[in-house]
Design an enzyme around this catalytic site. Structure first.
Site, PDB file in Angstrom:
ATOM      1  N   ALA A   1      43.995  44.612  29.248  1.00 14.94           N
ATOM      2  CA  ALA A   1      43.780  45.973  28.748  1.00 14.94           C
ATOM      3  C   ALA A   1      44.500  47.048  29.534  1.00 14.94           C
ATOM      4  O   ALA A   1      44.651  48.171  29.053  1.00 14.94           O
ATOM      5  CB  ALA A   1      42.282  46.289  28.716  1.00 14.94           C
TER       6      ALA A   1
ATOM      7  N   GLY B   1      47.335  48.050  33.187  1.00 14.27           N
ATOM      8  CA  GLY B   1      48.180  47.635  34.292  1.00 14.27           C
ATOM      9  C   GLY B   1      49.175  46.556  33.935  1.00 14.27           C
ATOM     10  O   GLY B   1      49.799  46.569  32.873  1.00 14.27           O
TER      11      GLY B   1
ATOM     12  N   ASP C   1      39.402  40.757  28.622  1.00 18.38           N
ATOM     13  CA  ASP C   1      39.141  41.898  29.496  1.00 18.38           C
ATOM     14  C   ASP C   1      37.734  42.401  29.212  1.00 18.38           C
ATOM     15  O   ASP C   1      37.056  41.908  28.299  1.00 18.38           O
ATOM     16  CB  ASP C   1      40.170  43.010  29.266  1.00 18.38           C
ATOM     17  CG  ASP C   1      40.493  43.779  30.547  1.00 18.38           C
ATOM     18  OD1 ASP C   1      39.545  44.156  31.262  1.00 18.38           O
ATOM     19  OD2 ASP C   1      41.680  43.997  30.838  1.00 18.38           O
TER      20      ASP C   1
ATOM     21  N   ASP D   1      33.303  39.303  31.509  1.00 15.00           N
ATOM     22  CA  ASP D   1      33.271  39.766  32.890  1.00 15.00           C
ATOM     23  C   ASP D   1      33.560  38.577  33.800  1.00 15.00           C
ATOM     24  O   ASP D   1      32.703  37.711  33.998  1.00 15.00           O
ATOM     25  CB  ASP D   1      31.897  40.368  33.195  1.00 15.00           C
ATOM     26  CG  ASP D   1      31.787  40.907  34.609  1.00 15.00           C
ATOM     27  OD1 ASP D   1      32.747  40.751  35.398  1.00 15.00           O
ATOM     28  OD2 ASP D   1      30.738  41.491  34.939  1.00 15.00           O
ATOM     29  N   LEU D   2      34.760  38.534  34.358  1.00 14.55           N
ATOM     30  CA  LEU D   2      35.176  37.382  35.157  1.00 14.55           C
ATOM     31  C   LEU D   2      34.570  37.381  36.558  1.00 14.55           C
ATOM     32  O   LEU D   2      34.828  36.454  37.333  1.00 14.55           O
ATOM     33  CB  LEU D   2      36.700  37.326  35.248  1.00 14.55           C
ATOM     34  CG  LEU D   2      37.425  37.167  33.911  1.00 14.55           C
ATOM     35  CD1 LEU D   2      38.930  37.061  34.132  1.00 14.55           C
ATOM     36  CD2 LEU D   2      36.919  35.968  33.135  1.00 14.55           C
TER      37      LEU D   2
ATOM     38  N   GLY E   1      42.288  41.411  37.952  1.00 16.96           N
ATOM     39  CA  GLY E   1      41.999  41.522  39.373  1.00 16.96           C
ATOM     40  C   GLY E   1      41.426  42.883  39.713  1.00 16.96           C
ATOM     41  O   GLY E   1      41.575  43.849  38.955  1.00 16.96           O
TER      42      GLY E   1
ATOM     43  N   SER F   1      49.417  38.491  45.447  1.00 17.35           N
ATOM     44  CA  SER F   1      49.830  39.761  46.040  1.00 17.35           C
ATOM     45  C   SER F   1      50.594  39.477  47.324  1.00 17.35           C
ATOM     46  O   SER F   1      50.337  38.468  48.002  1.00 17.35           O
ATOM     47  CB  SER F   1      48.604  40.623  46.363  1.00 17.35           C
ATOM     48  OG  SER F   1      48.944  41.723  47.191  1.00 17.35           O
TER      49      SER F   1
ATOM     50  N   TYR G   1      39.996  41.265  49.357  1.00 20.92           N
ATOM     51  CA  TYR G   1      41.173  41.284  48.486  1.00 20.92           C
ATOM     52  C   TYR G   1      42.266  40.347  48.998  1.00 20.92           C
ATOM     53  O   TYR G   1      42.750  39.464  48.281  1.00 20.92           O
ATOM     54  CB  TYR G   1      41.713  42.714  48.389  1.00 20.92           C
ATOM     55  CG  TYR G   1      42.960  42.843  47.545  1.00 20.92           C
ATOM     56  CD1 TYR G   1      42.867  42.923  46.158  1.00 20.92           C
ATOM     57  CD2 TYR G   1      44.218  42.888  48.120  1.00 20.92           C
ATOM     58  CE1 TYR G   1      44.004  43.040  45.379  1.00 20.92           C
ATOM     59  CE2 TYR G   1      45.361  43.005  47.352  1.00 20.92           C
ATOM     60  CZ  TYR G   1      45.244  43.080  45.979  1.00 20.92           C
ATOM     61  OH  TYR G   1      46.377  43.180  45.210  1.00 20.92           O
TER      62      TYR G   1
END
Length: 264
Positions: free
Chosen positions: A10, A12, A32, A41-42, A71, A114, A162
């Site tokens: 949804a 980014g 999403d 909801d992951l 993420g 990342s 993160y």
């Protein structure tokens, strides 16, 4: 027509990948919290099960591409949510949709990690070991302990969750490379640096992390655009990339090279 599942579709990077693949004529099933074919909801076990069930139902049990973009950034509270979405939300879908990928045409998957994953060593870390052992409760306990420690450690708990999750999810993908390759399913990881997304903007507004994000620019002197990351992901799924498998591909404007010039 190929069928692609995209998590975090949804906004980014996920939205950028969705636009690109739709423009290429592919069928896209997005996952999403909103504005997607599957709402899930992951961060929760139930949500991951719903995402897998929805993906299998809507794809008919045959998936050609799986792109895991969903993420949360280090600014999100509580930090345990960051760990749950960024690691467990990814590996659960990888494993839960693996058999459907095996039924696809030239199937492949791409996981978004990342460049933060390599800015410190995680070798021997109890947190990393807990991720790779699938111990979500243990990960939560370690992240909460950092939050409750007070001082600088508490302030950086979100970054701890993160970066460790992004490191562990890249390691988990590489651990699967041998078995997935034998099954004919390619699996690669992309490791972006700072990308101009709503998540980045939220991080810039956060008093704990905003200055560090704002002041840190890569050697190329700018942040990435979502469409640039989407272009790399799309390439990794194309026939021209048919021999790329088990790789972590950095797209960070040179940050990883500048930080670790002798490690590759």
């Amino acid at each position: 027509m190929t069928t692609t599942i995209i998590t975090g579709s949804a906004s980014g990077m996920g939205a950028a990948v969705r636009r690109r693949l739709l423009a290429d004529g592919e069928r896209v099933i997005g996952i999403d919290l909103r504005d997607a074919e599957i709402h899930a909801d992951l961060s929760t076990r139930h949500g991951r099960e719903a995402a897998i069930d929805g993906a299998l139902s809507q794809s008919g049990g045959r998936i050609d591409k799986l792109i895991c973009c969903a993420g949360l950034g280090p600014h999100v509270d509580p930090a345990t949510l960051v760990a749950s979405v960024n690691y467990f939300g990814v590996v659960t879908l990888l494993d839960g949709l693996f058999e459907a990928l095996r039924q696809g045409k030239a199937p492949c998957a791409v996981v978004v990690s990342s460049n933060s994953a390599t800015l410190q060593s995680w070798a021997g870390s109890p947190l990393r070991d807990a991720y790779l052992a699938g111990d979500e409760d243990g990960v939560h306990a370690l992240v909460r302990a950092a939050q409750e420690a007070g001082g600088e450690q508490a302030a950086q708990a979100g970054y701890l969750a993160y970066a460790s999750a992004k490191n562990a999810v890249a390691a988990a993908a590489r651990q699967r490379a041998a078995s997935w390759g034998r099954a004919g399913v390619r699996l690669n990881v992309v490791a972006p640096g700072a990308v101009e997304t709503p998540m980045l903007q939220a991080g810039l507004r956060d008093p704990r992390y905003g200055d560090a994000i704002r002041d840190f620019l890569p050697p190329l002197g700018r942040r990435a655009q979502p469409d640039e990351v989407a272009a790399l992901i799309a390439f990794l799924c194309r026939p021209e990339a048919a021999y790329l498998h088990g790789n972590v591909v950095f797209i960070d404007g040179g940050v990883d090279a500048a930080q670790r010039p002798l490690a590759f």
